[in-house]
Enzyme design. Structure first.
Site, PDB file in Angstrom:
ATOM      1  N   GLY A 148       0.812  -1.217   0.000  1.00 10.08           N
ATOM      2  CA  GLY A 148       0.000   0.000   0.000  1.00 10.08           C
ATOM      3  C   GLY A 148       0.844   1.265   0.000  1.00 10.08           C
ATOM      4  CG  ASP A 165      -9.005  -2.724   7.467  1.00  9.17           C
ATOM      5  OD1 ASP A 165      -9.828  -3.427   6.854  1.00  9.17           O
ATOM      6  OD2 ASP A 165      -8.543  -3.007   8.592  1.00  9.17           O
ATOM      7  CB  THR A 167      -1.234  -5.975  10.007  1.00  8.81           C
ATOM      8  OG1 THR A 167      -0.316  -5.411   9.055  1.00  8.81           O
ATOM      9  CG2 THR A 167      -1.979  -7.115   9.339  1.00  8.81           C
ATOM     10  N   PRO A 172       5.007  -6.552   7.518  1.00  5.94           N
ATOM     11  CG  PRO A 172       3.408  -7.850   6.420  1.00  5.94           C
ATOM     12  CD  PRO A 172       4.485  -7.929   7.467  1.00  5.94           C
TER      13      PRO A 172
HETATM   14  N1  SAM Z   1      -8.669  -5.158  11.699  1.00  9.11           N
HETATM   15  C1  SAM Z   1      -7.340  -5.561  11.632  1.00  9.11           C
HETATM   16  C2  SAM Z   1      -6.543  -4.850  12.678  1.00  9.11           C
HETATM   17  O1  SAM Z   1      -7.060  -3.883  13.257  1.00  9.11           O
HETATM   18  O2  SAM Z   1      -5.443  -5.267  12.998  1.00  9.11           O
HETATM   19  C3  SAM Z   1      -6.820  -5.336  10.231  1.00  9.11           C
HETATM   20  C4  SAM Z   1      -7.373  -6.323   9.349  1.00  9.11           C
HETATM   21  S1  SAM Z   1      -6.932  -6.241   7.663  1.00  9.11           S
HETATM   22  C5  SAM Z   1      -7.110  -7.903   7.283  1.00  9.11           C
HETATM   23  C6  SAM Z   1      -5.202  -6.001   7.591  1.00  9.11           C
HETATM   24  C7  SAM Z   1      -4.685  -6.132   6.164  1.00  9.11           C
HETATM   25  O3  SAM Z   1      -3.518  -5.320   5.984  1.00  9.11           O
HETATM   26  C8  SAM Z   1      -4.262  -7.574   5.791  1.00  9.11           C
HETATM   27  O4  SAM Z   1      -5.076  -8.024   4.747  1.00  9.11           O
HETATM   28  C9  SAM Z   1      -2.797  -7.417   5.368  1.00  9.11           C
HETATM   29  O5  SAM Z   1      -2.430  -8.267   4.313  1.00  9.11           O
HETATM   30  C10 SAM Z   1      -2.771  -5.952   4.952  1.00  9.11           C
HETATM   31  N2  SAM Z   1      -1.441  -5.358   4.890  1.00  9.11           N
HETATM   32  C11 SAM Z   1      -0.422  -5.485   5.778  1.00  9.11           C
HETATM   33  N3  SAM Z   1       0.651  -4.778   5.367  1.00  9.11           N
HETATM   34  C12 SAM Z   1       0.294  -4.180   4.186  1.00  9.11           C
HETATM   35  C13 SAM Z   1       0.963  -3.311   3.270  1.00  9.11           C
HETATM   36  N4  SAM Z   1       2.223  -2.900   3.509  1.00  9.11           N
HETATM   37  N5  SAM Z   1       0.285  -2.887   2.184  1.00  9.11           N
HETATM   38  C14 SAM Z   1      -1.000  -3.275   1.961  1.00  9.11           C
HETATM   39  N6  SAM Z   1      -1.697  -4.105   2.797  1.00  9.11           N
HETATM   40  C15 SAM Z   1      -1.042  -4.541   3.881  1.00  9.11           C
END
Ligand code: SAM
Length: 300
Positions: A148, A165, A167, A172
């Site tokens: 992202g 939204d 992690t 990552p």
């Molecule tokens: N509700 C959760 C929380 O509060 O921790 C977040 C849930 S959502 C599934 C998190 C998403 O961020 C995941 O699908 C993950 O693959 C994505 N993600 C993590 N690092 C990322 C990055 N650098 N770029 C894009 N997406 C990323």
């Protein structure tokens, strides 16, 4: 995260490993999926109390029992405050819960999801149909796979609302909590646009909020956070970062929010226009964390 067997061999517990000195364990009836994706370790399980749930790299991302709190507050607060949001950017959000809420706004014309991990989207389609509800296949939705941070650094698109939204700022997800990332989010916001972010649980993660507020203060005329309570994210309030140059957005009157809420025809289980306004009223300890961030900003 590893399914642990407690003395009773018939029981299985998932223990979260986000904090070094604090652990939460959830008793699960079934582990439906436990494998490495291209980027993260993904576990999907079923708990009698929390319903279907999943973790990434040992951290609970979502349970079906309370996901509505998180997704409603991330979607409806910025969109109803803005009032004319057409173009929405979602950074992360691979489980589909947020885009599903955003698409409830008929006024939304285009949603771009910049998600790192195709494995999370695929698993959500398969294991979380009651959350996704076909949202990934809505003609208004476009998925851009990749980091992202790279997306906001390079895209030509512009957004009325950007929702991060992500992690937590480990692995990552760390790339989505940097001053550079926030600066690029600012770059791709339309005038009067608003950035909101998953910003952790201040009681356990004060530094996360403080550093985001430091970045936001240098970028936006209005930099603060609002709150929600998601039982799965242990530790009390969850903070959602708020950054915009339109300082009037936070002052939208209750009557206007009620009109917009009614016009959107939303059925919610947590969000209300009254709660929307109240969620910006911060308890002293959280206001102090945000203020420390602001004070630490250049010129702060
Ligand atoms: N509700 C959760 C929380 O509060 O921790 C977040 C849930 S959502 C599934 C998190 C998403 O961020 C995941 O699908 C993950 O693959 C994505 N993600 C993590 N690092 C990322 C990055 N650098 N770029 C894009 N997406 C990323």
């Amino acid at each position: 995260m590893r399914p642990t067997t407690d003395p009773d061999p018939d029981e299985s517990w998932l223990t979260e490993t986000l904090y070094d000195d604090f652990r939460t364990s959830i008793k699960v009836d079934r582990v439906l999926f436990d494998s490495q994706t291209e980027h993260q370790h993904l576990v999907v399980a079923e708990s009698a109390r929390f319903g279907r749930m999943f973790t990434l790299d040992g951290v609970t991302q979502l349970t079906m029992a309370d996901e509505f709190v998180y997704h409603e507050m991330l979607a409806h607060v910025p969109i109803l405050a803005h009032g004319r949001a057409r173009d929405i950017g979602i950074i992360g959000g691979g489980d589909g819960g947020l885009v599903e809420e955003v698409l409830k706004h008929a006024s939304v014309e285009r949603v771009t999801i910049a998600e790192l991990d195709a494995g999370v989207i695929e698993f959500a389609r398969t294991y979380l149909p009651d959350l996704v509800r076909g949202a990934f296949d809505d003609p208004r939705v476009e998925i851009v796979l990749g980091d992202g941070a790279d997306f906001v650094a390079t895209t030509e698109r512009r957004f009325d609302v950007i929702v991060v939204d992500s992690t937590d700022p480990i692995g990552p997800g760390a790339a989505l909590f940097t001053p550079e990332f926030y600066t690029d989010c600012r770059r791709v916001l339309k005038p009067g646009g608003v950035l909101v972010t998953q910003n952790g649980v201040p009681f356990f993660q004060p530094d996360e909020l403080e550093s985001s507020m430091r970045s936001f203060t240098g970028l936006f005329a209005d930099a603060t956070c609002y709150l929600g309570v998601v039982p799965t994210y242990v530790g009390g309030f969850m903070a959602f970062g708020w950054g915009t140059d339109d300082v009037a957005l936070r002052g939208v009157p209750l009557a206007t929010l009620q009109e917009r809420f009614a016009a959107a025809g939303l059925e919610t289980r947590y969000y209300t226009p009254e709660l929307h306004l109240a969620s910006f009223a911060l308890p002293r300890f959280i206001a102090d964390i945000a203020e420390r961030g602001r004070a630490g900003a250049p010129g702060g």
